[in-house]
Design a protein around this motif. Structure first.
Motif, short mmCIF file in Angstrom:
data_model
loop_
_atom_site.label_atom_id
_atom_site.label_comp_id
_atom_site.label_asym_id
_atom_site.label_seq_id
_atom_site.Cartn_x
_atom_site.Cartn_y
_atom_site.Cartn_z
N ASP A 123 -94.84 26.34 78.96
CA ASP A 123 -96.15 26.27 78.31
C ASP A 123 -96.69 24.84 78.40
N GLU A 124 -97.62 24.60 79.30
CA GLU A 124 -98.20 23.26 79.50
C GLU A 124 -97.12 22.19 79.56
N PRO A 125 -96.13 22.33 80.45
CA PRO A 125 -94.99 21.41 80.41
C PRO A 125 -95.34 19.97 80.78
N THR A 126 -96.48 19.74 81.40
CA THR A 126 -96.78 18.38 81.85
C THR A 126 -98.06 17.83 81.24
N THR A 127 -98.67 18.56 80.31
CA THR A 127 -99.96 18.14 79.76
C THR A 127 -99.86 16.81 79.01
N ALA A 128 -98.71 16.56 78.36
CA ALA A 128 -98.60 15.33 77.57
C ALA A 128 -98.10 14.16 78.41
N LEU A 129 -97.91 14.39 79.71
CA LEU A 129 -97.28 13.36 80.55
C LEU A 129 -98.30 12.65 81.43
N ASP A 130 -97.95 11.44 81.84
CA ASP A 130 -98.78 10.71 82.80
C ASP A 130 -98.73 11.38 84.16
N VAL A 131 -99.72 11.06 84.98
CA VAL A 131 -99.88 11.80 86.23
C VAL A 131 -98.71 11.60 87.19
N THR A 132 -98.12 10.40 87.24
CA THR A 132 -96.98 10.23 88.16
C THR A 132 -95.75 10.97 87.64
N ILE A 133 -95.62 11.08 86.32
CA ILE A 133 -94.49 11.81 85.75
C ILE A 133 -94.74 13.31 85.86
N GLN A 134 -96.01 13.73 85.68
CA GLN A 134 -96.36 15.13 85.87
C GLN A 134 -95.99 15.57 87.28
N ASP A 135 -96.29 14.72 88.24
CA ASP A 135 -95.98 15.00 89.63
C ASP A 135 -94.47 15.22 89.80
N GLN A 136 -93.68 14.36 89.17
CA GLN A 136 -92.22 14.49 89.28
C GLN A 136 -91.73 15.82 88.67
N LEU A 180 -96.08 29.61 84.52
CA LEU A 180 -96.53 28.26 84.16
C LEU A 180 -97.91 28.35 83.53
N VAL A 181 -97.99 27.98 82.25
CA VAL A 181 -99.27 27.98 81.57
C VAL A 181 -99.88 26.59 81.68
N THR A 182 -101.13 26.50 82.10
CA THR A 182 -101.79 25.20 82.23
C THR A 182 -103.29 25.37 82.11
#
Lengths: 323, 341
Positions: free
Chosen positions: A178-191, A209-211
């Motif tokens: 559920d939005e696993p990368t929404t709280a993360l910075d873009v380079t970390i989201q990418d990882q 994947l919910v986004t």
């Protein structure tokens, strides 16, 4: 492909003091092994509620109807004992904010081990070995020292990796994120996105994947389901939906995104705002904001039906959008 | 072109958290260097984007630009005058001409005042129009941000997020500023509403000749909206150039990584290689030399020793990378590494 998880006509209504809120309204989708399904929509579209309804994680005042079938087994009718084995066992879950999903007073190693105790027969030694293997799998280096650390000693990205390690502990067949990368910075989201995609490809899991980010969908998912006001607008292969959206909402959303090539023009805007969910629209929920609206849209609710190979749309203007 | 607003060697430090045990052990209080030698100019009529990940100092820079923070070192000059030296009516004039729009308009509007009263207050305090004309001017402002006239009698909680941001913009416009510094003004909004606000900002810029400083973490928005972009990493500007050029051929390895990391809207271009390994170092203990060197694939030994200055380095726009001059010689290999967003 046989579906691992099949959702049919899922409806979730919350009883509130101000009346019923129809958060999810007749949603159907399926996901199979090795497949990444993206559930995309704006806030209040019902994407997270749909995801939580799958494993019955909604509060008591939610009324859930429809069908959630796990390999043919009815999840909504499952005994608490069976449900406990399914959650975190065959179905793993990753949430948006790892800091609130992780236990702040337990070391990470113990939180991984808890899941192994609940869902596997491993002895203490094997559990530790498995915990280290999991940390390695999600890209957390120096595993042994990490196992004894607490969530607050991890960075945001590392916490999300730890959450994924816990979710993977029991070798789930499906991962719900559920939005696993929404709280993360873009380079970390990418990882993290590449990690999730890699895990699906290597372990043959299914991933839902919910986004809210169409870019995340385009880069990570095989299929997409677009939601608006609790209803499914459009489903299909990501390539097809992005190349030729067949629902007026999907088309508008794609054109409202800034990016390459939008510099010299105004962004397409969708006038107004998302509708309230306490009085469901008789016709299409998007009709009041739709540029392609016609009389039938306010009187007849469009049904999700095939419009192209592996693409379905619930839009009265679907045929016009094909041109 | 003379700059409207300039910063020179701006530094801003905040004390970090310091527990009692640290104090008793005599451990010195940690210091976060939010800004560490930031120099840039804001040119009249442009939209300048300031982009970076969390903790890079972009919001601190925004607050220094409008005078909400007093920098520890360096200066912010407005039309040539150090704003720290402004007093009395000159200071009031500065605050009128440089306005800020915040990410969360709900947190920056008085919940007990109607929208009309909020706008009227700004008009009265700064004596923008004679008292008798205030109601009319309030209506003009609401009209400018496409809100109905009836909005004046309603309270902030009665509006949606997008409408509240319109009110925040109307509030900033009320005092007829020359510059608007907008700190993540659309980050809390859904895509469909975000587009409305972005268009509004562009429209106002053209019709009023505003200068816009747009702080965001969203590279797609930077590309769409800005003329020039400053990319920040750990309190410093690492690259500052014309937006289109930077997106077409970024010169700093961090900018390149950032652009690679943005998910593209075109399916089927998924690569399995991550854009950049590692995480943002702690601003309490930034790495020596170039702060990006521990994550940088092009790092050489000198990168760990020397802090690279933001300089032209044989290119058309300044970049803070010791390897940038060398890169010009091998530009063919680098051009391929910067995909479009």
């Amino acid at each position: 492909m046989t579906a691992l998880l099949q959702i049919r006509d899922l409806t979730v209504t919350f009883a509130t003091r101000h009346g019923a809120v129809h958060a999810v309204d007749g949603v159907s989708f399926a996901v199979g092994r090795g497949e990444v399904l993206g559930l995309v929509g704006e806030s209040g579209s019902g994407k997270s509620v749909s995801l939580r309804a799958i494993t019955r994680l909604l509060p008591d005042f939610a009324r859930v109807s429809g069908q959630v079938a796990w390999q043919g087994e009815d999840v909504l009718a499952m005994s608490p004992e069976r449900l406990r084995r399914l959650r975190g066992g065959q179905i793993g879950m990753v949430f948006q904010e790892p800091m609130s999903a992780l236990n702040p007073v337990l070391p990470i190693g113990l939180q991984i081990t808890e899941s192994l105790i609940a869902h596997t027969d491993l002895d203490a030694r094997a559990r530790r070995a498995r915990a280290l293997e999991l940390l390695d799998l999600v890209g957390i280096a120096a595993g042994p020292s990490r196992l004894s650390q607490f969530p607050h000693e991890f960075s945001g990205g590392m916490r999300q990796r730890a959450m994924i390690a816990i979710a993977l502990a029991a070798n789930p067949a499906v991962l719900l994120a559920d939005e696993p990368t929404t709280a993360l910075d873009v380079t970390i989201q990418d990882q993290i996105l590449r990690l999730l995609r890699g895990l699906v490809d290597e372990l043959g899991m299914a991933l839902v994947l919910v986004t809210h980010d169409l870019g995340v969908i385009a880069e990570t998912c095989d299929r997409v389901a677009v939601m608006y006001a609790g209803r499914l607008c459009e489903t299909g292969d990501v390539a097809a939906v992005f190349a030729r959206p067949r629902h007026a909402y999907t088309a508008a959303l794609l054109q409202a995104m800034p990016g390459e090539g939008t510099r010299d023009r105004k962004l397409l805007t969708i006038p107004g705002q998302a509708p309230r969910l306490d009085a469901p629209a008789i016709g299409c929920a998007f009709a009041p904001r739709c540029a392609l609206v016609r009389p039938i849209c306010t009187t007849d609710r469009p049904v999700l039906q095939p419009v192209a190979p592996r693409q379905s749309s619930a839009c009265h203007a679907a045929a016009d959008l094909a041109a | 072109m003379t700059a409207l607003l300039t910063t020179t060697d701006l530094a801003m430090r905040f004390p970090g958290r310091h527990g009692l045990t640290d104090l008793l052990r005599g451990i010195p209080r940690p210091v976060v260097r939010a800004l560490d030698g930031v120099s840039l100019d804001v040119r009249p009529g442009e939209t300048l984007g300031i982009v970076g990940e969390s903790g890079c100092g972009k919001s601190t820079l925004a607050r220094c630009l409008v005078g909400l923070h007093r920098p520890n070192a360096g200066a912010v000059r407005y039309q040539g005058t150090d704003i720290a030296t402004l007093r009395g009516s000159a200071r009031q004039a500065f605050h009128r001409q440089v306005q800020m729009v915040f990410q969360d308009p709900y947190g920056s509007l008085n919940p007990l005042m109607s929208v009309g009263a909020s706008l009227a207050e700004a008009l009265a305090v700064h004596r923008i129009v004679p008292p008798a004309d205030i109601p009319r001017r309030v209506q003009d402002l609401l009209d400018r941000v496409h809100l109905p006239a009836t909005a004046a009698n309603r309270y902030p909680h009665e509006f949606s997020g997008g409408q509240r941001q319109r009110i925040g913009i109307a509030r900033a416009l009320a005092v007829e500023p020359k510059i608007i510094v907008a700190d993540e003004p659309v980050s809390a909004l859904d895509v469909s509403v975000q587009a409305q606000i972005v268009n509004l900002l562009q429209e106002l810029q053209t019709s009023l000749g505003l200068t816009l400083v747009f702080i965001t973490h969203d590279l797609r928005l930077v590309r769409h909206l800005t003329h020039r972009v400053a990319v920040m990493y750990l309190g410093r500007i690492v690259e500052l150039g014309p937006t289109e050029d930077v997106f077409a051929s970024a010169r700093h390895p961090y900018t390149q990584a950032l652009l690679r990391a943005v998910p593209r809207l075109v399916p089927g271009q998924r690569s399995r290689d991550v854009a950049v390994r590692g995480e943002l170092p702690s601003p309490l203990a930034p790495p020596p030399g170039c702060a990006f060197h521990p994550r940088c694939q092009r790092a050489e030994p000198d990168c760990a020793a020397t802090v690279p200055a933001l300089a032209l380095r044989e290119g058309h726009w300044p970049v803070a990378c010791l390897q940038a001059d060398r890169a010009i010689a091998h530009s063919s290999t680098i051009a391929t590494s910067t995909p479009s967003v």
